[in-house]
Design a protein around this motif. Structure first.
Motif, short mmCIF file in Angstrom:
data_model
loop_
_atom_site.label_atom_id
_atom_site.label_comp_id
_atom_site.label_asym_id
_atom_site.label_seq_id
_atom_site.Cartn_x
_atom_site.Cartn_y
_atom_site.Cartn_z
N LYS A 133 0.84 -1.20 0.00
CA LYS A 133 0.00 0.00 0.00
C LYS A 133 0.88 1.25 0.00
O LYS A 133 0.60 2.23 -0.68
N ASN A 134 1.92 1.23 0.82
CA ASN A 134 2.85 2.36 0.92
C ASN A 134 4.12 2.03 0.16
O ASN A 134 4.65 0.93 0.29
N LYS A 135 4.61 3.02 -0.60
CA LYS A 135 5.83 2.82 -1.38
C LYS A 135 6.83 3.93 -1.07
O LYS A 135 6.46 5.09 -0.91
N ILE A 136 8.09 3.54 -1.00
CA ILE A 136 9.19 4.48 -0.83
C ILE A 136 10.09 4.31 -2.04
O ILE A 136 10.59 3.21 -2.30
N ILE A 137 10.27 5.38 -2.80
CA ILE A 137 11.09 5.34 -4.01
C ILE A 137 12.32 6.20 -3.76
O ILE A 137 12.20 7.40 -3.50
N ILE A 138 13.49 5.58 -3.81
CA ILE A 138 14.74 6.27 -3.49
C ILE A 138 15.58 6.39 -4.75
O ILE A 138 15.87 5.38 -5.42
N ASP A 139 16.00 7.60 -5.07
CA ASP A 139 16.91 7.88 -6.18
C ASP A 139 18.19 8.42 -5.55
O ASP A 139 18.15 9.43 -4.84
N VAL A 140 19.30 7.74 -5.77
CA VAL A 140 20.55 8.11 -5.09
C VAL A 140 21.69 8.30 -6.09
O VAL A 140 21.81 7.55 -7.05
N HIS A 141 22.47 9.33 -5.84
CA HIS A 141 23.68 9.63 -6.62
C HIS A 141 24.74 10.06 -5.62
O HIS A 141 24.45 10.86 -4.72
N GLY A 142 25.95 9.56 -5.80
CA GLY A 142 26.96 9.95 -4.83
C GLY A 142 28.37 9.66 -5.25
O GLY A 142 28.62 9.03 -6.27
N GLY A 143 29.25 10.14 -4.39
CA GLY A 143 30.68 9.93 -4.58
C GLY A 143 31.10 8.69 -3.82
O GLY A 143 30.35 7.71 -3.73
N VAL A 144 32.26 8.73 -3.24
CA VAL A 144 32.77 7.61 -2.46
C VAL A 144 32.00 7.59 -1.14
O VAL A 144 32.28 8.39 -0.25
N SER A 145 31.02 6.69 -1.04
CA SER A 145 30.12 6.71 0.11
C SER A 145 29.74 5.30 0.51
O SER A 145 30.05 4.32 -0.17
N SER A 146 29.01 5.22 1.63
CA SER A 146 28.45 3.98 2.12
C SER A 146 26.96 4.19 2.32
O SER A 146 26.54 5.18 2.90
N PHE A 147 26.14 3.25 1.81
CA PHE A 147 24.69 3.40 1.84
C PHE A 147 24.07 2.08 2.29
O PHE A 147 24.27 1.04 1.65
N THR A 148 23.31 2.13 3.38
CA THR A 148 22.67 0.95 3.94
C THR A 148 21.19 1.23 4.13
O THR A 148 20.82 2.31 4.60
N ILE A 149 20.36 0.26 3.78
CA ILE A 149 18.93 0.34 4.07
C ILE A 149 18.55 -0.90 4.87
O ILE A 149 18.85 -2.03 4.46
N ASP A 150 17.92 -0.68 6.01
CA ASP A 150 17.41 -1.76 6.84
C ASP A 150 15.91 -1.61 6.95
O ASP A 150 15.38 -0.50 6.92
N ARG A 151 15.23 -2.74 7.13
CA ARG A 151 13.78 -2.74 7.29
C ARG A 151 13.45 -3.06 8.73
O ARG A 151 14.04 -3.97 9.31
N TYR A 152 12.52 -2.33 9.29
CA TYR A 152 12.13 -2.55 10.69
C TYR A 152 10.68 -2.96 10.80
O TYR A 152 9.90 -2.79 9.89
#
Length: 168
Positions: free
Chosen positions: A149-168
């Motif tokens: 029912k609910n949607k999260i749309i993530i658009d990401v652009h970056g340099g030298v980085s760290s990106f983590t997504i966790d679900r709770y």
């Protein structure tokens, strides 16, 4: 509530029809980098009733932003050298997140019942998306994306980085 070595903030509001614009920023005019200990602490509370479009323009900082109780329609996060934690909720049907990051460690928590799609330019980004399926190059989705029912749309652009997504 703000405190710290150079915690002077400006807060401006304006309205246009039924839309309120709130600008909140650090006043840099009186910054003295030779005072010794650095650091600011800012606690900001929002009204949970409106639908929010939020823009964060963050330089070198460490931040924790719990937005799980708010109806967030659009969230833009632009960072420099930062360490950020964001927690999103399921109070709005479709949340769009645009991330432009420099040298950043970014962790986002999302609800398990929300479907999530991640796209973008992540060539130099170390990433960890447990519970996501890779759809194509730099494109990932949760298994419940189409049915949620609910949607999260993530658009990401970056340099030298760290990106983590966790679900709770």
């Amino acid at each position: 509530k703000a405190n710290g070595a150079f915690a002077e903030y400006n807060f401006d509001t304006s309205t246009d029809d039924s839309t309120a614009y709130i600008n909140f920023h650090l006043d840099k005019r009186n910054t003295n980098f030779f005072r010794g200990k650095f650091g600011n602490h800012l606690n900001l509370s929002l009204n949970p009733n409106p639908i929010w479009d939020i823009n964060f323009n963050i330089g070198a900082s460490k931040g924790k932003m719990d937005l799980s109780e708010y109806k967030v329609k659009n969230l833009d996060v632009h960072t420099g050298a930062s360490n950020l934690y964001l927690k999103l909720g399921d109070k709005y049907d479709d949340t769009n997140v645009d991330v432009q990051m420099g040298v950043t460690e970014l962790k986002i928590d999302i609800p398990k019942n929300s479907g999530c799609s991640i796209n973008g330019d992540m060539v130099m980004i170390a990433r960890s998306f447990p519970g996501f399926v890779k759809k194509e190059s730099n494109s990932y989705e949760t298994d419940n994306f189409s049915s949620a029912k609910n949607k999260i749309i993530i658009d990401v652009h970056g340099g030298v980085s760290s990106f983590t997504i966790d679900r709770y």
